[in-house]
Design a protein around this motif. Structure first.
Motif, PDB file in Angstrom:
ATOM      1  N   GLN A 202       0.832  -1.210   0.000  1.00  0.00           N
ATOM      2  CA  GLN A 202       0.000   0.000   0.000  1.00  0.00           C
ATOM      3  C   GLN A 202       0.863   1.253   0.000  1.00  0.00           C
ATOM      4  OE1 GLN A 202      -2.983  -0.212  -0.540  1.00  0.00           O
ATOM      5  NE2 GLN A 202      -3.585  -2.259   0.102  1.00  0.00           N
ATOM      6  N   ASP A 258      -7.866   7.011  -8.430  1.00  0.00           N
ATOM      7  CA  ASP A 258      -8.575   5.844  -7.885  1.00  0.00           C
ATOM      8  C   ASP A 258      -7.637   4.997  -7.033  1.00  0.00           C
ATOM      9  OD1 ASP A 258     -10.855   6.618  -9.071  1.00  0.00           O
ATOM     10  OD2 ASP A 258     -10.967   4.990 -10.552  1.00  0.00           O
ATOM     11  N   ALA A 262      -8.023   4.171  -3.149  1.00  0.00           N
ATOM     12  CA  ALA A 262      -8.152   2.791  -2.663  1.00  0.00           C
ATOM     13  C   ALA A 262      -7.119   2.516  -1.584  1.00  0.00           C
ATOM     14  CB  ALA A 262      -7.993   1.812  -3.821  1.00  0.00           C
ATOM     15  N   THR A 263      -5.900   3.005  -1.763  1.00  0.00           N
ATOM     16  CA  THR A 263      -4.891   2.752  -0.718  1.00  0.00           C
ATOM     17  C   THR A 263      -5.222   3.555   0.535  1.00  0.00           C
ATOM     18  OG1 THR A 263      -3.450   4.403  -1.681  1.00  0.00           O
ATOM     19  CG2 THR A 263      -2.959   2.152  -2.243  1.00  0.00           C
ATOM     20  N   ASP A 266      -7.721   1.527   2.352  1.00  0.00           N
ATOM     21  CA  ASP A 266      -7.135   0.342   2.968  1.00  0.00           C
ATOM     22  C   ASP A 266      -6.342   0.676   4.210  1.00  0.00           C
ATOM     23  OD1 ASP A 266      -8.144  -1.493   1.318  1.00  0.00           O
ATOM     24  OD2 ASP A 266      -6.457  -1.520  -0.069  1.00  0.00           O
ATOM     25  N   ARG A 376     -13.422  -4.791  -5.605  1.00  0.00           N
ATOM     26  CA  ARG A 376     -12.192  -4.108  -5.975  1.00  0.00           C
ATOM     27  C   ARG A 376     -11.587  -4.763  -7.232  1.00  0.00           C
ATOM     28  NH1 ARG A 376      -7.589  -2.427  -2.927  1.00  0.00           N
ATOM     29  NH2 ARG A 376      -8.913  -2.334  -1.117  1.00  0.00           N
ATOM     30  N   LEU A 393     -11.745   0.022 -10.238  1.00  0.00           N
ATOM     31  CA  LEU A 393     -11.804   0.520  -8.854  1.00  0.00           C
ATOM     32  C   LEU A 393     -12.973   1.482  -8.657  1.00  0.00           C
ATOM     33  CD1 LEU A 393      -8.051   1.244  -8.025  1.00  0.00           C
ATOM     34  CD2 LEU A 393      -9.523  -0.443  -6.949  1.00  0.00           C
ATOM     35  N   LEU A 397     -14.871   2.096  -5.150  1.00  0.00           N
ATOM     36  CA  LEU A 397     -14.743   3.345  -4.381  1.00  0.00           C
ATOM     37  C   LEU A 397     -16.115   3.949  -4.099  1.00  0.00           C
ATOM     38  CD1 LEU A 397     -11.649   4.938  -6.141  1.00  0.00           C
ATOM     39  CD2 LEU A 397     -11.772   4.052  -3.820  1.00  0.00           C
ATOM     40  N   GLU A 400     -17.585   2.089  -1.175  1.00  0.00           N
ATOM     41  CA  GLU A 400     -16.913   2.412   0.087  1.00  0.00           C
ATOM     42  C   GLU A 400     -17.314   3.804   0.569  1.00  0.00           C
ATOM     43  OE1 GLU A 400     -14.465   0.232   1.731  1.00  0.00           O
ATOM     44  OE2 GLU A 400     -15.676  -1.050   0.431  1.00  0.00           O
ATOM     45  N   ARG A 475     -12.185  -3.523   5.783  1.00  0.00           N
ATOM     46  CA  ARG A 475     -12.858  -2.799   4.707  1.00  0.00           C
ATOM     47  C   ARG A 475     -13.426  -1.489   5.227  1.00  0.00           C
ATOM     48  NH1 ARG A 475     -17.030  -2.755   1.644  1.00  0.00           N
ATOM     49  NH2 ARG A 475     -18.505  -3.830   2.987  1.00  0.00           N
TER      50      ARG A 475
END
Ligand code: ADP
Length: 572
Positions: A202, A258, A262-263, A266, A376, A393, A397, A400, A475
């Protein structure tokens, strides 16, 4: 029955008995017996009884304390190693210890104490000329396995067999337990290792994305400068090529953004900034900005906004990202001349929620793909380069971000019949209830808890076991966790330990039918929690969750939803 068949039956019975007893012997045969007996006659008699049943059994006779101590290697610092080296059964130098109870200068009880210390796994049987019931019970309590009176020596063999069998079973259980512990700690170790590696990856993505973003921004800027004619006049072809280059930069930038988001999700570093805002205004801004893109494909992009939609608490930038993503996808998957409608309204039949839907007349999504498109990196492979741009992604996203707002997103679609992506957000601040994660391996109970809590406005997610629950937590961090204790694979106590290790003080309600058991003890050792005993009535469940919501430090949560910066998810 004829005499022949009777004979045959007897033979078979004999054979069967023979087989049984040889099987039993095989399981319970002692190889070495330690006999503590001061009377030579008695020792001889006992040795005979033992060797009659087990001719190859070695019987070591000792007569007093000194002999017994040296037989047990008392005072020998290498004793434990010897114990293992000398016996075929780990941890047992002798298979059984037989001991008289009364000696002139030693006592059977002292011998027992010594044996429990130096050969704790070895069955210890008293052989005594006289032993009252009370003494026998005391000896058993002190760790003796059994006792046999000298005038009933016929019991010695069955008692020894039983003791050996029990000792073997105990040893097998202990080995299994040790193996379980070993594999659990190996699993824990590899989990830690995986988490560490995941973090490294990550961090690498994060750094890489940032490193790519800077030169990309500069390239885009210079392309714009040249396109605007600031570096001199351009031919039509040059303009056309530069416009392709700018689109590619835009596409690349979207991918990097994106990836970065996403990182951030996470690693729990995606901070949301909640402020009251107008969803209709936000939608109108997006459709206005994206109309040129739709027009390029002759797609009619229009919005329909209800008048009675209230302001809602949200991170405007992030909800803009969600709507823009849905509209971009709709344009991407709708053929020339199609139409896209974006609608904002109070959610039909769901009081307290506002709904946004993006409907297109595109290719639609096959049923089998519908559940997966929010995963994902998931893309439907249609063999069409234009629609396969991106990293898969975008919808991940969207989901989330919507869930971080306490909302929900789904898709209604038919292959070939267009798609409608819908998401709902809580309309009022008061309606923003805690996110509750319910972890229980009983699917019916899980459904019931979900129903009960959702009916009271909670955002409920479920997991059917400890590992699944921990994955859900990674998550999205819940505000409250309801946790079952007795679960396969990883039980509730171990799950709680992991929760405390990685998420600190998140409030946990242990929901269990084993309020007195060992698991409860283990759970208590790892942290405080609220207890709700099973079976529980819906009212009790709701009251408990409400109490925890009020009592816990929900100020962080409240602060987030009343307009201040939301702290990172990883913050305990
Ligand atoms: P990406 O970020 O690569 O665009 P998404 O997560 O946004 O991927 O979308 C995942 C998949 O969902 C796409 O590959 C596509 O197959 C499907 N999909 C998304 N939106 C639509 C739509 N409006 N119509 C049809 N398929 C869609």
């Amino acid at each position: 029955m004829t005499s022949d068949t009777r004979e045959e039956g007897k033979k078979r019975l004999k054979n069967a008995q023979g087989q049984d007893s040889s099987k039993e012997q095989c399981e319970t045969r002692p190889e070495r017996v330690l006999l503590l007996e001061d009377s030579q006659d008695d020792a001889l008699l006992l040795r005979r009884v033992i060797n009659r049943e087990w001719p190859k059994c070695e019987v070591l006779v000792v007569q007093d304390r000194g002999g017994f101590e040296s037989a047990l290697s008392v005072g020998d610092p290498t004793a434990p190693a010897q114990l293992h080296a000398e016996s075929s059964k780990p941890g047992r130098k002798y298979d059984v210890i037989l001991s008289d109870y009364c000696f002139p200068t030693y006592s059977g009880r002292e011998a027992l104490t010594l044996a429990r210390e130096f050969a704790p796994q070895t069955p210890f049987i008293f052989i005594s000329g006289m032993m009252g019931d009370e003494i026998a019970v005391e000896c058993l309590k002190a760790g003796a396995t059994d006792y046999v009176l000298k005038d009933r020596l016929s019991r010695l063999v069955p008692v020894t067999k039983r003791a050996l069998k029990e000792a073997d079973e105990r040893a097998r259980r202990e080995r299994a337990e040790m193996a379980r512990h070993k594999s659990e700690s190996r699993l824990e170790q590899s989990n830690r290792e995986l988490r560490r590696k995941n973090e490294e990856i990550q961090n690498f993505y994060h750094t890489l994305s940032h490193e790519l973003k800077t030169p990309l921004t500069s390239a885009s800027e210079f392309i714009s400068i040249v396109m605007d004619g600031l570096a001199g006049p351009l031919t039509a072809t040059q303009s056309e090529y530069l416009s392709i280059a700018r689109d590619s930069c835009r596409q690349l930038r979207m991918c990097i953004d994106d990836l970065l988001d996403a990182t951030r999700l996470d690693t729990g570093k995606l901070a949301l900034d909640f402020k009251p805002a107008s969803l209709p205004a936000l939608v109108q801004r997006i459709t206005a900005a994206m109309k040129p893109q739709a027009t390029e494909k002759s797609i009619r992009l229009h919005e329909e906004v209800a008048l009675n939609v209230p302001l809602i608490a949200m991170d405007e930038h992030r909800i803009t990202q969600v709507v823009a993503n849905l509209v971009t996808n709709a344009i991407k998957f709708t053929p020339w001349g199609g139409s896209i409608q974006v609608k904002v309204e109070p959610a039909p039949g769901q009081a307290g929620l506002v709904q946004v839907s993006v409907s297109d007349t595109g290719c639609g999504i096959p049923r089998a793909e519908r559940d997966r498109i929010f995963d994902r990196l998931y893309q439907v492979r249609a063999g069409d380069a234009a629609t396969e741009k991106g990293l898969g992604l975008g919808l991940f996203l969207c989901r989330e971000l919507v869930e971080l707002h306490g909302g929900r997103i789904w898709v209604e679609s038919h292959a070939g019949g267009g798609s409608t992506f819908v998401f709902v957000l809580p309309a009022e601040q008061q309606a923003l209830r805690s996110n509750v994660l319910v972890i229980d391996d009983d699917p019916e109970l899980l459904e019931l808890l979900k129903l009960t809590l959702s009916s009271d406005g909670y955002n409920v997610r479920t997991a059917s076991g400890g590992w699944a629950g921990l994955a859900e937590m990674r998550r999205q961090r819940p505000d409250i966790i309801m946790l079952d204790l007795a679960m396969p694979e990883i039980d509730g106590a171990a799950t709680l330990k992991e929760i405390r290790k990685d998420w600190g003080a998140v409030p946990v309600i242990v929901h269990t039918g084993f309020a007195e058991g060992e698991l409860m003890q283990q759970a208590l050792e790892s942290s405080p929690f609220t207890l709700l005993a099973k079976p529980s009535r819906p009212q009790q469940i709701l009251e408990t969750v409400r109490k925890v919501e009020r009592a816990d430090d929900t100020t962080i949560w409240k602060r987030n939803h009343f307009g201040l910066n939301r702290p990172s998810k990883s913050q305990p």
